[in-house]
Design a protein around this motif. Structure first.
Motif, mmCIF file in Angstrom:
data_model
loop_
_atom_site.group_PDB
_atom_site.id
_atom_site.type_symbol
_atom_site.label_atom_id
_atom_site.label_comp_id
_atom_site.label_asym_id
_atom_site.label_seq_id
_atom_site.Cartn_x
_atom_site.Cartn_y
_atom_site.Cartn_z
ATOM 1 N N ALA A 283 11.735 34.394 32.210
ATOM 2 C CA ALA A 283 10.301 34.667 32.348
ATOM 3 C C ALA A 283 9.677 34.888 30.982
ATOM 4 N N CYS A 284 8.522 34.300 30.829
ATOM 5 C CA CYS A 284 7.751 34.465 29.590
ATOM 6 C C CYS A 284 6.316 34.794 29.989
ATOM 7 N N TRP B 66 8.453 25.331 26.291
ATOM 8 C CA TRP B 66 9.826 25.838 26.235
ATOM 9 C C TRP B 66 10.628 24.886 25.335
ATOM 10 N N ILE B 67 11.277 25.450 24.340
ATOM 11 C CA ILE B 67 11.992 24.638 23.351
ATOM 12 C C ILE B 67 13.435 25.136 23.240
ATOM 13 N N LYS B 68 14.377 24.191 23.216
ATOM 14 C CA LYS B 68 15.791 24.497 23.005
ATOM 15 C C LYS B 68 16.310 23.626 21.879
ATOM 16 N N ASN B 69 16.917 24.267 20.879
ATOM 17 C CA ASN B 69 17.454 23.537 19.735
ATOM 18 C C ASN B 69 16.403 22.605 19.140
ATOM 19 N N GLN B 70 15.185 23.158 18.990
ATOM 20 C CA GLN B 70 14.068 22.445 18.368
ATOM 21 C C GLN B 70 13.631 21.211 19.169
ATOM 22 N N GLN B 71 14.000 21.174 20.429
ATOM 23 C CA GLN B 71 13.572 20.072 21.283
ATOM 24 C C GLN B 71 12.752 20.642 22.458
ATOM 25 N N GLU B 72 11.640 19.980 22.710
ATOM 26 C CA GLU B 72 10.768 20.405 23.795
ATOM 27 C C GLU B 72 11.393 20.011 25.120
ATOM 28 N N ILE B 73 11.579 20.977 25.988
ATOM 29 C CA ILE B 73 12.211 20.668 27.268
ATOM 30 C C ILE B 73 11.284 20.885 28.477
#
Length: 284
Positions: free
Chosen positions: A260-261, A273-280
């Motif tokens: 949750a954000c 939402w970004i994971k490892n500098q990638q937009e997911i």
């Protein structure tokens, strides 16, 4: 013989002179005894709501052969003479009560333009007149051209909301929030205090805060129904602030997890939402 004729002629002349003097005096006496028309009292002013009928009563005694007329005082428009209506306004009529010696001016479907004073006249050599006035009560009407519309400001800016209304009597203006919450106001630019409502043509919000965002109602009333209101939406822009419940989550492999954000901002932001500098994931 000549002296007798002269004496007789002088007596006749004196007799005719005495007759004319007596007649003149008698005539003067009769003339003074005849009553002239007069008003039995003042015309009572009336206060009438718009759309209703207004009636002014003019009571005249000893009218005799004279006539009664009505006139609009401010522009000298002749409205009636005796029982005859002169004006072409179909809303105006006159009536006469012979027993009460009263002449009535009637105005149906009253308009605010009918407000003012009216003159009841008697057409004597030296004109006699009385004034009666009509006060037209008009319900409030908010003037959109002089009233604020929806507005958006940056947080910390000053805001002034204005509301202008017309009517008779002059309307009272009250401000309140549509949701029923208290108004947040500042005194001396520092101390914040809360009230249910505030009176006046202007609502001043110093250094507007996000908590003041919402719908405000300008309500105009003057005891002549109906009261009217206008809804004004206030938006307060402020940058996003992010809150997360937990920074680190521990879960088992191959199980579902929810993160949750909580973001607060106006206008509504675009959330990434970004994971490892990638937009997911993109949320709006």
């Amino acid at each position: 013989m000549n002296s007798l004729r002269k004496s007789f002629g002088l007596k006749m002349l004196l007799s005719w002179a005495t007759f004319f003097v007596d007649l003149t005096v008698a005539g003067a006496t009769v003339s003074m005894s005849v009553s002239s028309p007069s008003f039995s009292g003042p015309i009572q002013n009336v206060t009438v709501p718009v759309g209703r009928e207004a009636i002014l009563n003019c009571t005249v005694t000893d009218l005799g052969e004279y006539k009664v007329g009505w006139m609009k005082a401010d522009d000298q428009t002749i409205l009636s003479l005796d029982s005859r209506v002169i004006t072409h306004n179909p809303r105006i009529s006159v009536s006469h009560d012979e027993k009460l010696h009263t002449w009535q001016l009637r105005i149906r479907q009253l308009k605010d333009s009918d407000a003012g004073c009216y003159m009841c006249q008697i057409n004597t050599n030296s004109m006699k007149k009385r004034l009666g006035c009509i006060d037209v009560q008009v319900p409030p009407n908010i003037d959109d051209s002089l009233t604020s519309g929806d507005i958006t400001v940056q947080e910390g800016e000053n805001v002034t909301l204005s509301c202008k209304a017309a009517g008779n009597p002059p309307p009272r203006i009250i401000w309140r929030r549509e949701d029923g919450a208290k108004l947040m106001l500042r005194r001396n630019s520092y101390k914040v205090y809360k009230v249910d409502n505030i009176h006046g043509m202007q609502l001043i919000l110093e250094r507007a805060q996000r908590q003041q965002m919402g719908a405000y109602l300008c309500i105009a009333s003057n005891d002549v129904p109906p009261a009217v209101s206008k809804r004004i939406m206030l938006g307060v822009e402020f940058p996003p602030s992010v809150r997360v419940g937990t920074d680190i989550l521990g879960v088992l492999e191959d199980t579902e997890v929810e993160m949750a954000c909580n973001i607060e901002a106006y206008p509504l932001p675009v959330t990434l939402w970004i994971k490892n500098q990638q937009e997911i994931l993109v949320q709006r």
